[in-house]
Every structure is written in structure tokens, then in C-alpha cells.
Design a protein around this motif. Structure first.
Motif: not given
Length: 337
Positions: A208-212, A238-243, A305-312
Motif C-alpha cells: 500500500k502507498g499513500k502520497k500525502n 507491505t504485508e505478506f501471508k504465508m505458512e 500454522a500460518e504467519q503474516s509479515l508486515t513492514g514499513n
């Protein structure tokens, strides 16, 4: 007589913000909700004896441009146009084997706007035109999940809506989808995700992006606002969903030093079918520095088991790269207009 199948949207770059042009390039899209904003009515607040509500003669209309969104599929046609407006910095590269390289990087979108025209059909079978001038992309989301096409959702801001066909650029423009037989939309199995230099198995992604931008630049003397311009730093997440596979991602998030939580991230979609000239279309998103902020894993009884990974996404420091996000687009389009 026309029907709902005959509806379409056209776009075209403007030379000057808010100066409408004939929008003559049609867009394949999934959904849209772009509309004029007429809700900000000016009402005099002064009290007049005997009147229990505002006086009808002391109310003024005050249109505030247009807002909404447009969702498209990422494809081998037209996508460079959108990345140019999403990110700001655009460079046209060379053409080889029938495909051209377009490079878009995070930068200033000042001077980049377009006219959008919606051609709708009512239940009466009559076609109706709505034209929007001074349209800019103020936010966006790139997503993809298993069993889906790559999607791009665009948050739009427009200076003015004109209802009904008019003269010149406000006239209803014919549909023009170009070489629609050659349209190839990027599919989930054509995408590859790399985190920290290693490929990871991902079932769903969202960037996702926001130009502000300062989008409320209204001044005395006119109801038309000035062009929205940069009013803060860009925000990209960013956000990823994975095992859940191991503790690698969680150990990065839990790092005692910020440097241990920073990774490079890239996502590439490569078409499985070559173009007519033998070249292959692709879209690559490169983010040299992503600060991982969360990587929770959970147990759901009876399931893997599931995992999500988020970042800036951060601006790269010395030796880390020259931009926070680079989109390298290789398609048969010779230009991004």
C-alpha cells in the motif's frame, strides 16, 4: 439501444492541471466509485426570529471536486501509465524484441494529472457522460492472492466533475481499447516474492502507498482548487501471508538492532506467454529497505500454522539503493500515455 455492457472509462494525461483534454484511451477495470462531492453546502448560521431552521435563501452550493477509487488488473497494457501517476518519477527506456522498459520511482507527482471520463448507460438505454478534470492518484494498493489476477486499486482525487456531454474535451469520447486481443493480465502463479534475498512462499500480498498530498488547496475567488502537492513524506507498507516455516521472520522482527529487522523485498510478475516480438512482459517492484514490524504466527487446530509479515518501506541509506520503491515495467507499450 445501449445497455450496461456498453459502459466504459477513458483517461488521458493533461498538459496543465485541471485543463481537461479529450480522454481517448479506454481502461479495463473491475470496479469504480469516483464521484463529485457536493456535500459541503454553505449555510448561514445567523439567527432570525421565528425561523426554526436555516433560511432557504441563505444557503449556497459549494462543490469540492471529486473523490473515489478505481480498481484494475495489472496487465501488459496501460500499467506504466498508472505507475507513473502512483509514484511520480518516470523514465522511458529502450525497446527490445517488441517490449519496452518503463521505470517508475517514488518522487514528486506535481505536474502529473489526467482527465477521466465515465460513459455510463442508464436503465433507459441512453448513454450518459461524466468528465473529471485534474485527477491525481493520492493512494494505491497492489495486491495478489492465490487463484487471482494481480490487482491495483487507485485512490483518486479530482478538481471538478462535469455531468453530461459538453463541447471540446467534455464531449463524449469513443471507446478505444487499443490492441485488446493482446491483453495479458498477470496471474498469481506468475509472481515471485523475495525477502532478504531469499524466495518465500506467499499466498497473499498487499503493498500500500499513500502520497500525502495537500488536496484541499482552496482559496478566495474560485471554487476550483489548486493542484494537490506534496504535504508530507510518502507512506508505503507491505504485508505478506504465508505458512509458518521457521523462526526466521520473527527473529528479524525481534532483533535488538534496527539493522537486523531491515530486509530487501522484491516482487516480480513474469508473463508465461511471450509477446509478438519474442520479448516477455513483466512487472518488478524493488524495495531495498523494509523495516519488518510484525511477523505473528498462530496455531489453528486442524490446519497448518500460518504467519503474516508486515513492514514499513524506508528511504535507503548510504549504499542501500537510490529509491524506496522502483517499479520496472516491461510491456509492448511504447509510451506511458
Amino acid at each position: 439501444m445501449a445497455n450496461m455492457i456498453d459502459q466504459y472509462i477513458n483517461v488521458k494525461d493533461e498538459s496543465v492541471y485541471g485543463t481537461a483534454v479529450a480522454a481517448n484511451r479506454s481502461v479495463d477495470f473491475n470496479s469504480e466509485d469516483f464521484k463529485g462531492d457536493y456535500s459541503n453546502v454553505i449555510i448561514a448560521s445567523g439567527l432570525r426570529a421565528g425561523e426554526y431552521a436555516p433560511n432557504a435563501k441563505r444557503v449556497a452550493r459549494n462543490p469540492k471536486g471529486a473523490t473515489g477509487s478505481l480498481e484494475i488488473n495489472g496487465a501488459n497494457q496501460g500499467v506504466a501509465f498508472w505507475f507513473k501517476h502512483m509514484l511520480g518519477n518516470y523514465t522511458l527506456g529502450t525497446t527490445t524484441s517488441g517490449v519496452t522498459t518503463h521505470t517508475c520511482k517514488t518522487g514528486d507527482t506535481k505536474g502529473k494529472s489526467f482527465t477521466l471520463q465515465k460513459n455510463m448507460v442508464g436503465s433507459d438505454g441512453i448513454a450518459y457522460t461524466k468528465t473529471y478534470q485534474g485527477v491525481k492518484v493520492v493512494g494505491w494498493e497492489i495486491s495478489n492472492s492465490v487463484d487471482e489476477y494481480m490487482k491495483i486499486k487507485l485512490d483518486l482525487d479530482g478538481q471538478k466533475e462535469t455531468l453530461g456531454a459538453g463541447a471540446g474535451p467534455l464531449a463524449s469520447q469513443a471507446k478505444n481499447f487499443g490492441n485488446s486481443d493482446n491483453l495479458k493480465e498477470f496471474k498469481f502463479y506468475e509472481g515471485v516474492v523475495n525477502v532478504g534475498g531469499s524466495q518465500v512462499s506467499v499466498s497473499e500480498i498487499s503493498i500500500k502507498g499513500k502520497k500525502n498530498l495537500a488536496a484541499e488547496r482552496y482559496f478566495l475567488g474560485t471554487q476550483l482548487k489548486k493542484e494537490p502537492i506534496q504535504n508530507g513524506q510518502d507512506e508505503i507498507t507491505t504485508e505478506f501471508k504465508m505458512e509458518f516455516e521457521d523462526l526466521t521472520q520473527e527473529q528479524r522482527v525481534a532483533s535488538a538492532l534496527e539493522s537486523g529487522a531491515q530486509v530487501s523485498v522484491s516482487v516480480t510478475w513474469t508473463a508465461t506467454e511471450p509477446e509478438a516480438g519474442g520479448g516477455v512482459s513483466s512487472i518488478t517492484l524493488t524495495m531495498p529497505v523494509v523495516s519488518l514490524v510484525d511477523a505473528p504466527s498462530s496455531i489453528d487446530v486442524g490446519k497448518l500454522a500460518e504467519q503474516s509479515l508486515t513492514g514499513n518501506v524506508l528511504w535507503p541509506g548510504s549504499g542501500q539503493g537510490d529509491n524506496m520503491l522502483t517499479a520496472t515495467i516491461v510491456t509492448p507499450d511504447a509510451t506511458a500515455v
